[in-house]
Design a protein around this motif. Structure first.
Motif, PDB file in Angstrom:
ATOM      1  N   SER A  25      70.379   1.672 121.601  1.00 51.89           N
ATOM      2  CA  SER A  25      69.128   1.665 122.374  1.00 51.89           C
ATOM      3  C   SER A  25      68.274   0.431 122.068  1.00 51.89           C
ATOM      4  O   SER A  25      67.204   0.273 122.630  1.00 51.89           O
ATOM      5  CB  SER A  25      68.328   2.942 122.113  1.00 51.89           C
ATOM      6  N   ASN A  26      68.777  -0.442 121.199  1.00 51.78           N
ATOM      7  CA  ASN A  26      68.067  -1.681 120.877  1.00 51.78           C
ATOM      8  C   ASN A  26      68.646  -2.816 121.727  1.00 51.78           C
ATOM      9  O   ASN A  26      69.783  -3.236 121.510  1.00 51.78           O
ATOM     10  CB  ASN A  26      68.223  -2.002 119.392  1.00 51.78           C
ATOM     11  N   PRO A  27      67.892  -3.331 122.704  1.00 47.79           N
ATOM     12  CA  PRO A  27      68.419  -4.376 123.593  1.00 47.79           C
ATOM     13  C   PRO A  27      68.938  -5.615 122.865  1.00 47.79           C
ATOM     14  O   PRO A  27      69.836  -6.293 123.361  1.00 47.79           O
ATOM     15  CB  PRO A  27      67.223  -4.730 124.477  1.00 47.79           C
ATOM     16  N   GLU A  28      68.391  -5.908 121.689  1.00 48.08           N
ATOM     17  CA  GLU A  28      68.845  -7.090 120.943  1.00 48.08           C
ATOM     18  C   GLU A  28      70.317  -6.999 120.558  1.00 48.08           C
ATOM     19  O   GLU A  28      70.960  -8.017 120.308  1.00 48.08           O
ATOM     20  CB  GLU A  28      67.993  -7.278 119.690  1.00 48.08           C
ATOM     21  N   ASN A  29      70.877  -5.800 120.510  1.00 50.29           N
ATOM     22  CA  ASN A  29      72.277  -5.638 120.110  1.00 50.29           C
ATOM     23  C   ASN A  29      73.266  -5.855 121.249  1.00 50.29           C
ATOM     24  O   ASN A  29      74.475  -5.885 121.019  1.00 50.29           O
ATOM     25  CB  ASN A  29      72.484  -4.266 119.473  1.00 50.29           C
ATOM     26  N   LEU A  30      72.776  -6.037 122.468  1.00 48.15           N
ATOM     27  CA  LEU A  30      73.680  -6.281 123.595  1.00 48.15           C
ATOM     28  C   LEU A  30      74.535  -7.525 123.383  1.00 48.15           C
ATOM     29  O   LEU A  30      75.712  -7.542 123.720  1.00 48.15           O
ATOM     30  CB  LEU A  30      72.892  -6.425 124.899  1.00 48.15           C
ATOM     31  N   ALA A  31      73.948  -8.546 122.822  1.00 47.94           N
ATOM     32  CA  ALA A  31      74.696  -9.790 122.593  1.00 47.94           C
ATOM     33  C   ALA A  31      75.860  -9.568 121.636  1.00 47.94           C
ATOM     34  O   ALA A  31      76.918 -10.197 121.775  1.00 47.94           O
ATOM     35  CB  ALA A  31      73.774 -10.876 122.056  1.00 47.94           C
ATOM     36  N   LYS A  32      75.700  -8.655 120.677  1.00 46.27           N
ATOM     37  CA  LYS A  32      76.769  -8.365 119.715  1.00 46.27           C
ATOM     38  C   LYS A  32      77.967  -7.698 120.379  1.00 46.27           C
ATOM     39  O   LYS A  32      79.060  -7.685 119.819  1.00 46.27           O
ATOM     40  CB  LYS A  32      76.250  -7.462 118.590  1.00 46.27           C
ATOM     41  N   LEU A  33      77.763  -7.120 121.552  1.00 52.50           N
ATOM     42  CA  LEU A  33      78.826  -6.413 122.260  1.00 52.50           C
ATOM     43  C   LEU A  33      79.361  -7.190 123.456  1.00 52.50           C
ATOM     44  O   LEU A  33      80.147  -6.658 124.231  1.00 52.50           O
ATOM     45  CB  LEU A  33      78.297  -5.046 122.736  1.00 52.50           C
ATOM     46  N   SER A  34      78.945  -8.433 123.589  1.00 54.96           N
ATOM     47  CA  SER A  34      79.343  -9.256 124.734  1.00 54.96           C
ATOM     48  C   SER A  34      80.259 -10.387 124.292  1.00 54.96           C
ATOM     49  O   SER A  34      79.952 -11.082 123.322  1.00 54.96           O
ATOM     50  CB  SER A  34      78.111  -9.852 125.426  1.00 54.96           C
ATOM     51  N   PRO A  35      81.364 -10.593 125.001  1.00 52.59           N
ATOM     52  CA  PRO A  35      82.247 -11.702 124.648  1.00 52.59           C
ATOM     53  C   PRO A  35      81.540 -13.047 124.817  1.00 52.59           C
ATOM     54  O   PRO A  35      80.644 -13.191 125.650  1.00 52.59           O
ATOM     55  CB  PRO A  35      83.412 -11.574 125.628  1.00 52.59           C
ATOM     56  N   GLU A  36      81.962 -14.011 124.022  1.00 59.93           N
ATOM     57  CA  GLU A  36      81.317 -15.338 124.047  1.00 59.93           C
ATOM     58  C   GLU A  36      81.347 -15.981 125.422  1.00 59.93           C
ATOM     59  O   GLU A  36      80.397 -16.660 125.801  1.00 59.93           O
ATOM     60  CB  GLU A  36      81.972 -16.252 123.014  1.00 59.93           C
ATOM     61  N   TYR A  37      82.424 -15.780 126.188  1.00 65.77           N
ATOM     62  CA  TYR A  37      82.535 -16.450 127.491  1.00 65.77           C
ATOM     63  C   TYR A  37      81.432 -16.040 128.467  1.00 65.77           C
ATOM     64  O   TYR A  37      81.156 -16.749 129.433  1.00 65.77           O
ATOM     65  CB  TYR A  37      83.913 -16.215 128.128  1.00 65.77           C
ATOM     66  N   LEU A  38      80.765 -14.898 128.221  1.00 61.47           N
ATOM     67  CA  LEU A  38      79.664 -14.484 129.095  1.00 61.47           C
ATOM     68  C   LEU A  38      78.385 -15.275 128.831  1.00 61.47           C
ATOM     69  O   LEU A  38      77.490 -15.290 129.667  1.00 61.47           O
ATOM     70  CB  LEU A  38      79.354 -12.995 128.913  1.00 61.47           C
ATOM     71  N   HIS A  39      78.296 -15.916 127.662  1.00 63.60           N
ATOM     72  CA  HIS A  39      77.091 -16.665 127.286  1.00 63.60           C
ATOM     73  C   HIS A  39      75.844 -15.797 127.484  1.00 63.60           C
ATOM     74  O   HIS A  39      74.852 -16.237 128.061  1.00 63.60           O
ATOM     75  CB  HIS A  39      76.985 -17.973 128.068  1.00 63.60           C
ATOM     76  N   PHE A  40      75.927 -14.555 127.017  1.00 65.87           N
ATOM     77  CA  PHE A  40      74.848 -13.579 127.177  1.00 65.87           C
ATOM     78  C   PHE A  40      73.621 -14.012 126.392  1.00 65.87           C
ATOM     79  O   PHE A  40      73.694 -14.337 125.220  1.00 65.87           O
ATOM     80  CB  PHE A  40      75.327 -12.210 126.692  1.00 65.87           C
ATOM     81  N   GLN A  41      72.471 -13.984 127.060  1.00 66.92           N
ATOM     82  CA  GLN A  41      71.225 -14.380 126.408  1.00 66.92           C
ATOM     83  C   GLN A  41      70.076 -13.578 127.004  1.00 66.92           C
ATOM     84  O   GLN A  41      69.934 -13.493 128.227  1.00 66.92           O
ATOM     85  CB  GLN A  41      70.995 -15.872 126.632  1.00 66.92           C
ATOM     86  N   ILE A  42      69.258 -12.963 126.140  1.00 67.03           N
ATOM     87  CA  ILE A  42      68.071 -12.272 126.625  1.00 67.03           C
ATOM     88  C   ILE A  42      66.988 -13.310 126.884  1.00 67.03           C
ATOM     89  O   ILE A  42      66.681 -14.123 126.016  1.00 67.03           O
ATOM     90  CB  ILE A  42      67.574 -11.222 125.608  1.00 67.03           C
TER      91      ILE A  42
END
Length: 153
Positions: A25-42
């Protein structure tokens, strides 16, 4: 005509319900679950460590050919320690509703992901889904499952 698709996943997490909820439920942890190729950034998120109904989150992702795109989510239906839903309000899909469900079991927490989505552009979107989108989504959730096993051994 556009079709809606449903992707369902279940993951058993080696943690108690409080630890699982605190992490997912912590949005900051989304990046930890995203592969690098997505370049996920809040880009923007309220300063809180837990989702709440009405919360808006803005991300930048690059799902195709490293082309950055904005994704905005609205959090709804929050029941602490049980569920929440993120609905895309801006992004690549015509419809994206991701329901996160958490159930305490003897062996940990059973997390269920139900993703209802619809591609834009009618039959062309459906064709793209058959060609690569469904495969990419399955690979993304496979990656998440492996990351969860590493984070909660």
């Amino acid at each position: 005509m556009a079709r809606q698709f449903l992707l369902k996943r279940e993951t058993l997490i080696s943690a108690d319900i409080h630890a699982a909820w605190a992490f997912f439920s912590n949005p900051e942890n989304l990046a930890k679950l995203s592969p690098e190729y997505l370049h996920f950034q809040i880009i923007h998120c309220p300063e809180t460590k837990e989702v709440y109904t009405g919360m808006k989150i803005e991300y930048k992702v690059s799902p195709l050919m490293k082309i950055p795109m904005k994704w905005e989510s609205l959090i709804q239906d929050v029941i602490p320690l049980r569920q929440f839903k993120d609905i895309q309000t801006k992004g690549p899909y015509k419809v994206w509703e991701h329901t996160h469900l958490f159930e305490s079991t003897e062996n940990g927490v059973l997390m269920k992901d139900n993703i209802l989505y619809e591609m834009p552009f009618g039959f062309l979107g459906n064709w793209a889904n058959r060609l690569f989108v469904a495969k990419q989504l399955n690979e993304l959730f496979d990656y998440r499952t492996e990351k969860i096993k590493m984070l909660f051994p």
